[in-house]
Design a protein around this motif. Structure first.
Motif, PDB file in Angstrom:
ATOM      1  N   GLN A  39      39.451  54.128  35.475  1.00  0.00           N
ATOM      2  CA  GLN A  39      38.929  53.642  34.198  1.00  0.00           C
ATOM      3  C   GLN A  39      38.450  54.757  33.272  1.00  0.00           C
ATOM      4  OE1 GLN A  39      38.247  52.659  37.294  1.00  0.00           O
ATOM      5  NE2 GLN A  39      36.952  50.836  37.340  1.00  0.00           N
ATOM      6  N   ASN A  40      37.701  55.720  33.817  1.00  0.00           N
ATOM      7  CA  ASN A  40      37.059  56.734  32.962  1.00  0.00           C
ATOM      8  C   ASN A  40      37.831  58.042  32.879  1.00  0.00           C
ATOM      9  OD1 ASN A  40      33.934  55.688  34.417  1.00  0.00           O
ATOM     10  ND2 ASN A  40      34.995  54.859  32.651  1.00  0.00           N
ATOM     11  N   GLY A  41      38.947  58.140  33.566  1.00  0.00           N
ATOM     12  CA  GLY A  41      39.732  59.376  33.484  1.00  0.00           C
ATOM     13  C   GLY A  41      40.661  59.472  34.661  1.00  0.00           C
ATOM     14  N   ARG A  42      41.741  60.249  34.475  1.00  0.00           N
ATOM     15  CA  ARG A  42      42.748  60.332  35.532  1.00  0.00           C
ATOM     16  C   ARG A  42      42.820  61.726  36.140  1.00  0.00           C
ATOM     17  NH1 ARG A  42      45.501  55.559  35.398  1.00  0.00           N
ATOM     18  NH2 ARG A  42      46.818  56.360  37.058  1.00  0.00           N
ATOM     19  N   ASP A  43      41.965  62.634  35.656  1.00  0.00           N
ATOM     20  CA  ASP A  43      41.928  63.966  36.285  1.00  0.00           C
ATOM     21  C   ASP A  43      40.477  64.375  36.504  1.00  0.00           C
ATOM     22  OD1 ASP A  43      41.010  65.877  33.973  1.00  0.00           O
ATOM     23  OD2 ASP A  43      42.448  64.471  33.092  1.00  0.00           O
ATOM     24  N   MET A  44      40.303  65.359  37.398  1.00  0.00           N
ATOM     25  CA  MET A  44      38.947  65.720  37.829  1.00  0.00           C
ATOM     26  C   MET A  44      38.118  66.269  36.673  1.00  0.00           C
ATOM     27  SD  MET A  44      36.798  65.600  40.182  1.00  0.00           S
ATOM     28  CE  MET A  44      35.288  66.333  40.767  1.00  0.00           C
ATOM     29  N   ASP A  45      38.746  67.059  35.796  1.00  0.00           N
ATOM     30  CA  ASP A  45      37.970  67.640  34.688  1.00  0.00           C
ATOM     31  C   ASP A  45      37.313  66.542  33.866  1.00  0.00           C
ATOM     32  OD1 ASP A  45      38.360  70.214  35.326  1.00  0.00           O
ATOM     33  OD2 ASP A  45      40.128  70.503  34.051  1.00  0.00           O
ATOM     34  N   THR A  46      38.127  65.544  33.511  1.00  0.00           N
ATOM     35  CA  THR A  46      37.603  64.455  32.676  1.00  0.00           C
ATOM     36  C   THR A  46      36.536  63.663  33.443  1.00  0.00           C
ATOM     37  OG1 THR A  46      39.814  64.305  31.776  1.00  0.00           O
ATOM     38  CG2 THR A  46      38.323  62.499  31.248  1.00  0.00           C
ATOM     39  N   LEU A  47      36.857  63.337  34.704  1.00  0.00           N
ATOM     40  CA  LEU A  47      35.914  62.521  35.476  1.00  0.00           C
ATOM     41  C   LEU A  47      34.590  63.249  35.666  1.00  0.00           C
ATOM     42  CD1 LEU A  47      38.431  61.100  38.075  1.00  0.00           C
ATOM     43  CD2 LEU A  47      37.093  59.743  36.439  1.00  0.00           C
ATOM     44  N   LEU A  48      34.679  64.562  35.905  1.00  0.00           N
ATOM     45  CA  LEU A  48      33.463  65.342  36.143  1.00  0.00           C
ATOM     46  C   LEU A  48      32.639  65.429  34.851  1.00  0.00           C
ATOM     47  CD1 LEU A  48      32.135  66.913  38.425  1.00  0.00           C
ATOM     48  CD2 LEU A  48      33.217  68.979  37.569  1.00  0.00           C
ATOM     49  N   HIS A  49      33.335  65.680  33.764  1.00  0.00           N
ATOM     50  CA  HIS A  49      32.647  65.789  32.477  1.00  0.00           C
ATOM     51  C   HIS A  49      31.937  64.474  32.140  1.00  0.00           C
ATOM     52  CE1 HIS A  49      31.813  67.026  28.464  1.00  0.00           C
ATOM     53  NE2 HIS A  49      32.521  66.035  27.937  1.00  0.00           N
ATOM     54  N   ARG A  50      32.614  63.367  32.425  1.00  0.00           N
ATOM     55  CA  ARG A  50      32.025  62.067  32.078  1.00  0.00           C
ATOM     56  C   ARG A  50      30.885  61.690  33.025  1.00  0.00           C
ATOM     57  NH1 ARG A  50      37.080  58.940  29.217  1.00  0.00           N
ATOM     58  NH2 ARG A  50      36.890  60.301  27.403  1.00  0.00           N
ATOM     59  N   ALA A  51      31.030  62.102  34.284  1.00  0.00           N
ATOM     60  CA  ALA A  51      29.922  61.860  35.219  1.00  0.00           C
ATOM     61  C   ALA A  51      28.713  62.689  34.776  1.00  0.00           C
ATOM     62  CB  ALA A  51      30.347  62.242  36.634  1.00  0.00           C
ATOM     63  N   ASP A  52      28.977  63.886  34.266  1.00  0.00           N
ATOM     64  CA  ASP A  52      27.903  64.761  33.754  1.00  0.00           C
ATOM     65  C   ASP A  52      27.197  64.081  32.570  1.00  0.00           C
ATOM     66  OD1 ASP A  52      26.310  66.880  33.134  1.00  0.00           O
ATOM     67  OD2 ASP A  52      27.906  68.181  32.394  1.00  0.00           O
ATOM     68  N   MET A  53      28.002  63.493  31.682  1.00  0.00           N
ATOM     69  CA  MET A  53      27.409  62.809  30.532  1.00  0.00           C
ATOM     70  C   MET A  53      26.546  61.635  30.997  1.00  0.00           C
ATOM     71  SD  MET A  53      30.717  62.938  28.075  1.00  0.00           S
ATOM     72  CE  MET A  53      30.207  61.767  26.890  1.00  0.00           C
ATOM     73  N   ALA A  54      27.054  60.904  31.973  1.00  0.00           N
ATOM     74  CA  ALA A  54      26.311  59.758  32.495  1.00  0.00           C
ATOM     75  C   ALA A  54      25.022  60.234  33.164  1.00  0.00           C
ATOM     76  CB  ALA A  54      27.175  58.989  33.487  1.00  0.00           C
ATOM     77  N   MET A  55      25.098  61.404  33.838  1.00  0.00           N
ATOM     78  CA  MET A  55      23.904  61.957  34.479  1.00  0.00           C
ATOM     79  C   MET A  55      22.841  62.291  33.408  1.00  0.00           C
ATOM     80  SD  MET A  55      22.007  64.738  35.219  1.00  0.00           S
ATOM     81  CE  MET A  55      23.007  66.095  34.663  1.00  0.00           C
ATOM     82  N   TYR A  56      23.329  62.848  32.319  1.00  0.00           N
ATOM     83  CA  TYR A  56      22.425  63.212  31.228  1.00  0.00           C
ATOM     84  C   TYR A  56      21.713  61.964  30.702  1.00  0.00           C
ATOM     85  CZ  TYR A  56      20.858  65.268  26.884  1.00  0.00           C
ATOM     86  OH  TYR A  56      20.077  65.702  25.849  1.00  0.00           O
ATOM     87  N   GLN A  57      22.522  60.941  30.561  1.00  0.00           N
ATOM     88  CA  GLN A  57      21.985  59.653  30.097  1.00  0.00           C
ATOM     89  C   GLN A  57      20.910  59.152  31.075  1.00  0.00           C
ATOM     90  OE1 GLN A  57      22.820  57.777  27.493  1.00  0.00           O
ATOM     91  NE2 GLN A  57      21.538  56.032  28.081  1.00  0.00           N
ATOM     92  N   ALA A  58      21.235  59.248  32.389  1.00  0.00           N
ATOM     93  CA  ALA A  58      20.289  58.780  33.412  1.00  0.00           C
ATOM     94  C   ALA A  58      19.007  59.585  33.323  1.00  0.00           C
ATOM     95  CB  ALA A  58      20.920  58.925  34.795  1.00  0.00           C
ATOM     96  N   LYS A  59      19.157  60.896  33.128  1.00  0.00           N
ATOM     97  CA  LYS A  59      17.993  61.782  33.113  1.00  0.00           C
ATOM     98  C   LYS A  59      17.088  61.444  31.934  1.00  0.00           C
ATOM     99  CE  LYS A  59      17.371  65.514  35.493  1.00  0.00           C
ATOM    100  NZ  LYS A  59      17.638  66.255  36.511  1.00  0.00           N
ATOM    101  N   THR A  60      17.682  61.151  30.775  1.00  0.00           N
ATOM    102  CA  THR A  60      16.844  60.879  29.609  1.00  0.00           C
ATOM    103  C   THR A  60      16.129  59.538  29.738  1.00  0.00           C
ATOM    104  OG1 THR A  60      18.835  60.155  28.499  1.00  0.00           O
ATOM    105  CG2 THR A  60      18.039  62.323  27.897  1.00  0.00           C
ATOM    106  N   SER A  61      16.687  58.657  30.585  1.00  0.00           N
ATOM    107  CA  SER A  61      15.998  57.370  30.713  1.00  0.00           C
ATOM    108  C   SER A  61      14.917  57.418  31.802  1.00  0.00           C
ATOM    109  CB  SER A  61      17.016  56.261  30.997  1.00  0.00           C
ATOM    110  OG  SER A  61      17.668  56.550  32.203  1.00  0.00           O
ATOM    111  N   GLY A  62      14.667  58.570  32.368  1.00  0.00           N
ATOM    112  CA  GLY A  62      13.614  58.702  33.386  1.00  0.00           C
ATOM    113  C   GLY A  62      14.201  59.349  34.626  1.00  0.00           C
ATOM    114  N   ARG A  63      13.308  59.798  35.515  1.00  0.00           N
ATOM    115  CA  ARG A  63      13.809  60.505  36.695  1.00  0.00           C
ATOM    116  C   ARG A  63      14.194  59.534  37.805  1.00  0.00           C
ATOM    117  NH1 ARG A  63      12.676  65.358  34.997  1.00  0.00           N
ATOM    118  NH2 ARG A  63      10.889  65.539  33.624  1.00  0.00           N
ATOM    119  N   GLY A  64      15.063  60.016  38.693  1.00  0.00           N
ATOM    120  CA  GLY A  64      15.458  59.202  39.845  1.00  0.00           C
ATOM    121  C   GLY A  64      16.305  58.011  39.451  1.00  0.00           C
TER     122      GLY A  64
END
Ligand SMILES: Nc1nc2c(ncn2[C@@H]2O[C@@H]3COP(=O)(O)O[C@H]4[C@@H](O)[C@H](n5cnc6c(=O)[nH]c(N)nc65)O[C@@H]4COP(=O)(O)O[C@H]3[C@H]2O)c(=O)[nH]1
Length: 847
Positions: free
Chosen positions: A551-576
């Motif tokens: 769904q979010n990408g078909r290669d590792m670069d894209t998937l990793l970058h998007r997981a990173d973005m999602a992590m950033y989002q998680a971090k800004t909404s609080g820890r853990g």
């Protein structure tokens, strides 16, 4: 018929002319006749000899042709010498020694007995004989085999070296051709003898190193030199062949060359080891060679045993080395060679059932040692009979264990390089490169099998603080602990890697969104288990971003970058927390990127400006100072609030530039107002925590103030409580230096962040700014009033000016004033205004 007198004369003449020396002696040993040949042989005039004793002539004694000295007693009686062939050395007056072959005959006359000695000059013959003797010594006593063949290449002569080297007696080989003898076995193929004979026929020598066989079919490396002998007509009459055994050096050379060539060609380890075994078995066909590796746990791992059945190697795989583990396990354990009789030696008791059915009776195993002495393998010779190693075997092993050690060390080095290149040194996890490769493989598989897959980007919360406050070793411990927890939670088929610092990646195979949620929650629970770093107990937590294939990408670069973005989002909404990647997130991220580029440009093109908000002294209504607040009007988007662009500037590293600009602009404006008669007492400028990492900030402030002829007290620097979280060692120094210059420090948004007030004792602040959220609730909430009261009490007791922010109505103003607040700022008085408007406002209010 001559008369007797004539006969005597004839005889005398004859004797005189004979080529051999003749001496006639009386029974008293006195010389009676000495012919011309005798004079020449002895180098003496007959006058010097005749009438003298025989001893003049035989001063050096007599010898038989077989060089035995004749006994003196016998020599004294001439009769004893009659009829015996004798050799006699003749010492001539010129100092030379001649040799004569002497025979003495006895002539019995009626009245006396005469002796006639005939002496043949054999000096030259003796010399030739001696030369021949020495030649034959040279020929036979050499280590080389010499073979002389005739024109048909059939053996006519061999020396004794030939028998020693090849084991054949001369009579067995005379008449045969060397090629039929020496090149008759499968080990020593007869390849090019036609060419060799053709070459010899042209009179040219032949030289080469050849593998030949002896009478027992044992191979030998020989340096072969064939020298043709041609007759007067230029035809080959003989060939002299010299064979020198170079097995030891050649074996070394050939083995080494082949093995090193295989290593250079990066052949896999088992193939290199098999090559060594095969080469050794070619040179010594009577041995069965095997090579075992000793792994890091001290277990045997078969590497090569080309003449053994597979089952044998399988049975030894994983056997632990020890003091009585066959020949190999024991040799590895003792670090020295072990020779054992398989049937009877107790070392072999548990293993002999493996070897005896194969007809193997003895085993001689030698340890393979690395250059540091550690045993890394064994090299063994098995024999079909009860025996020990020959010198050739010992030499073979000596060369081979050295080569095996090189091959094993190279393998270890390669493994180390692989480890360094692809694994993280601290945690042992795959690094970014290997992770990328493994993840791509997993994605290819998922694609083929039409499965889904999740990429988790895991970032530890507050890791920097752990590192800064507890030290790097504690930080390393935490990373190792988290690694173990991640590994223990996921399946073996999943991939865990470390990107850098506190960032980990987990690739969950065969995983959809709901499973990814389950596992992420498990991971967060595992990470959050209490962890002891030295004396400190810590509860770690991690923010996790998740992206899904496909769904979010078909290669590792894209998937990793998007997981990173999602992590950033998680971090800004609080820890853990964790967050899945979404397209909105992507849009936001892209927007953020565009905004970042625009902010860079705005700074470059000076599109930012400052607004100023007055601060009013509540006691007398006078102007206390103004706060400078940054404003950005984007040509297309319009006004962008500081709450959006300040954090952006902090994240993308533009905050330094922005703050420098704000400081300079605020000071310039203050100086300008003053120049035009406006009595603005001071200006406050907001700085971010990262600005204090810059050790040059105090100097910049000092320079700016002096450029505009301002005093340090004309400037207030507003800091926030987030600065207290900052553990950068420069921060406190910079703060101290700024304070030391006389610049006032104000604690902005006071009361919103930090739970402990202890820092007020340590930080050199002169002013507290009560956060506007307190002011907002002041009128309707008693608890808030109690808090604002407490804040002013703290301020007063620490002799700090307290400024209330966000004052919007007069009730708030009155309440604050009643509580004793010194200064207020807010829409009640004025919103932040452009400089010109503030000027107008000040004049209107006669401030
Ligand atoms: N509701 C309400 N709000 C009032 C009232 N009076 C003033 N304000 C707003 O309250 C904020 C006060 O600034 P702050 O707490 O330092 O908070 C500032 C400050 O932390 C940051 N900021 C602004 N300019 C700069 C700058 O040049 N550098 C840095 N590092 N930060 C800045 O952005 C924040 C937001 O700035 P602004 O949007 O200008 O928002 C300002 C101001 O416009 C009032 O009566 N009611």
């Amino acid at each position: 018929m001559p008369n007797i007198q004539d006969a005597a004369v004839i005889l005398a003449h004859t004797l005189e002319q004979t080529v051999d020396a003749v001496a006639m002696l009386g029974a008293d040993r006195k010389v009676l006749l000495f012919n011309a040949a005798a004079e020449r042989l002895w180098g003496l005039e007959r006058a010097e000899v005749i009438g003298h004793s025989l001893d003049v002539l035989l001063a050096q004694g007599l010898v038989t042709p077989s060089c035995e000295a004749v006994e003196t007693a016998a020599a004294e009686s001439l009769d004893a010498l009659v009829g015996k062939p004798l050799e006699v050395p003749i010492h001539r007056p010129d100092g030379n020694t001649a040799w004569g072959a002497m025979s003495i005959s006895r002539v019995e006359l009626p009245e006396r007995t005469l002796y006639t000695a005939f002496v043949k000059d054999i000096t030259e013959q003796r010399r030739l004989n001696e030369t021949l003797r020495l030649l034959s010594l040279g020929l036979n006593e050499t280590d080389s085999a010499v073979v002389i063949t005739d024109a048909d290449h059939r053996i006519v002569h061999v020396n004794s070296g030939f028998t020693r080297m090849f084991g054949w007696q001369p009579q067995e080989v005379i008449g045969r051709q060397p090629r039929d003898l020496l090149f008759s076995s499968a080990h020593c193929p007869r390849t090019h003898f036609g060419d060799v004979h053709a070459q010899l026929a042209t009179g040219r020598s032949y030289r080469s190193d050849e593998l030949v066989c002896d009478s027992q079919e044992r191979p030998l490396w020989c340096s072969v030199v064939l020298n043709p002998i041609v007759d007067a007509g230029g035809r080959l009459s003989n060939t002299v062949g010299i064979y020198t055994d170079i097995t030891h050096t050649k074996m070394h050379e050939v083995l080494q060359h082949k093995v090193l060539a295989a290593l250079v060609q990066e052949e896999p380890l088992p193939e290199v080891m098999t090559l060594i075994c095969r080469e050794v078995e070619r040179i010594a066909p009577e041995v069965v060679a095997t090579i075992l590796q000793v792994d890091n746990e001290g277990k045997l791992r078969p590497l090569a045993a080309p003449r053994m059945p597979e089952s044998y190697s399988r049975a030894l795989d994983g056997v632990e080395i020890g003091p009585s583990v066959g020949s190999c396990g024991t040799a590895a354990f003792r670090g020295e060679p072990v020779l054992a009789d398989i049937a009877t030696d107790p070392l072999w008791a548990p293993y002999k059932h493996l070897a005896l059915p194969l007809g193997l009776v003895s085993c001689w195993s030698s340890p393979i040692k690395r250059s540091d002495g550690r045993v890394v393998g064994t090299f063994a010779f098995y024999y079909h009979d009860r025996r020990g190693p020959t010198p050739l075997h010992k030499r073979l092993v000596e060369v081979s264990v050295h080569l095996c050690a090189i091959a094993l060390e190279r393998e270890e080095a390669r493994a180390r390089i692989r480890q360094l290149a692809f694994y993280d040194g601290l945690t042992g996890l795959p690094n970014r490169s290997l992770l990328q490769v493994q993840a791509e493989q997993a994605i290819t598989r998922a694609n083929r099998e039409q499965e889904s897959l999740a990429v988790l980007f895991i970032d530890l919360d507050r890791f920097k603080q752990v590192n800064d406050s507890l030290g790097h070793p504690a930080g390393d411990d935490l990373l190792r602990t988290v690694t173990a927890r991640l590994r223990a939670t996921v399946r073996d088929s999943d991939i865990v890697g470390r990107l850098s610092g506190d960032e980990f990646v987990v690739v969950l195979t065969q995983c959809d969104a709901s499973r990814a949620t389950d596992i992420t929650e498990q991971l967060q629970r595992a990470i959050a288990a209490p962890c002891h770093l030295g004396d400190i107990a810590l509860t770690p937590s991690a923010s996790i971003g998740i992206s899904l294939f496909p769904q979010n990408g078909r290669d590792m670069d894209t998937l990793l970058h998007r997981a990173d973005m999602a992590m950033y989002q998680a971090k800004t909404s609080g820890r853990g927390r964790f967050s899945f990647f979404s397209n909105e997130m992507n849009l936001l991220a892209q927007e953020r990127l565009a905004l970042e580029a625009a902010l860079r440009e705005a700074l470059r093109k000076e599109q930012l400006h400052l607004h100023y908000q007055p601060q009013i002294d509540l006691k007398d209504g006078h102007l206390y100072g103004v706060e400078a607040l940054a404003r950005w009007t984007h040509p297309e988007i319009g006004n962008i609030p500081p709450i959006r662009f300040i954090p952006l500037a902090e994240e993308c590293g533009l905050i330094g530039e922005l703050s420098d600009w704000a400081l300079r602009e605020a000071c310039r404006q203050l100086a300008d107002w003053r120049k035009r008669g406006l009595a603005v007492p001071a200006v406050s400028v907001n700085l971010s925590a990262t600005n204090f990492h810059n050790l040059e900030l105090p100097q910049l402030i000092a320079d700016t103030l002096s450029t505009h002829a301002l005093a340090a007290s004309d400037l207030t620097v507003e800091i926030t409580e987030s600065l207290l979280m900052d553990t950068n060692p420069s921060t406190m120094k910079t703060l101290g230096d700024i304070h030391a210059q006389g610049v006032r420090l104000a604690m902005d948004d006071f009361g919103t962040g930090y739970s402990s007030l202890g820092y007020l004792r340590r930080l050199p602040v002169s002013e507290l700014k009560l956060d506007k959220s307190f002011v907002r609730d002041l009128a309707r909430d008693e608890a808030t009033r109690a808090l604002t009261n407490a804040v002013i009490r703290i301020g007063d007791s620490l002799r700090l000016t307290v400024v209330a922010e966000g004052v919007e109505d007069s009730t708030q103003q009155e309440l604050l004033k009643a509580q004793g607040y010194h200064v207020a700022q807010g829409y009640l008085f004025s919103p932040p205004l452009p400089a010109a408007e503030l000027e107008r406002w000040l004049r209107e209010h006669a401030l």
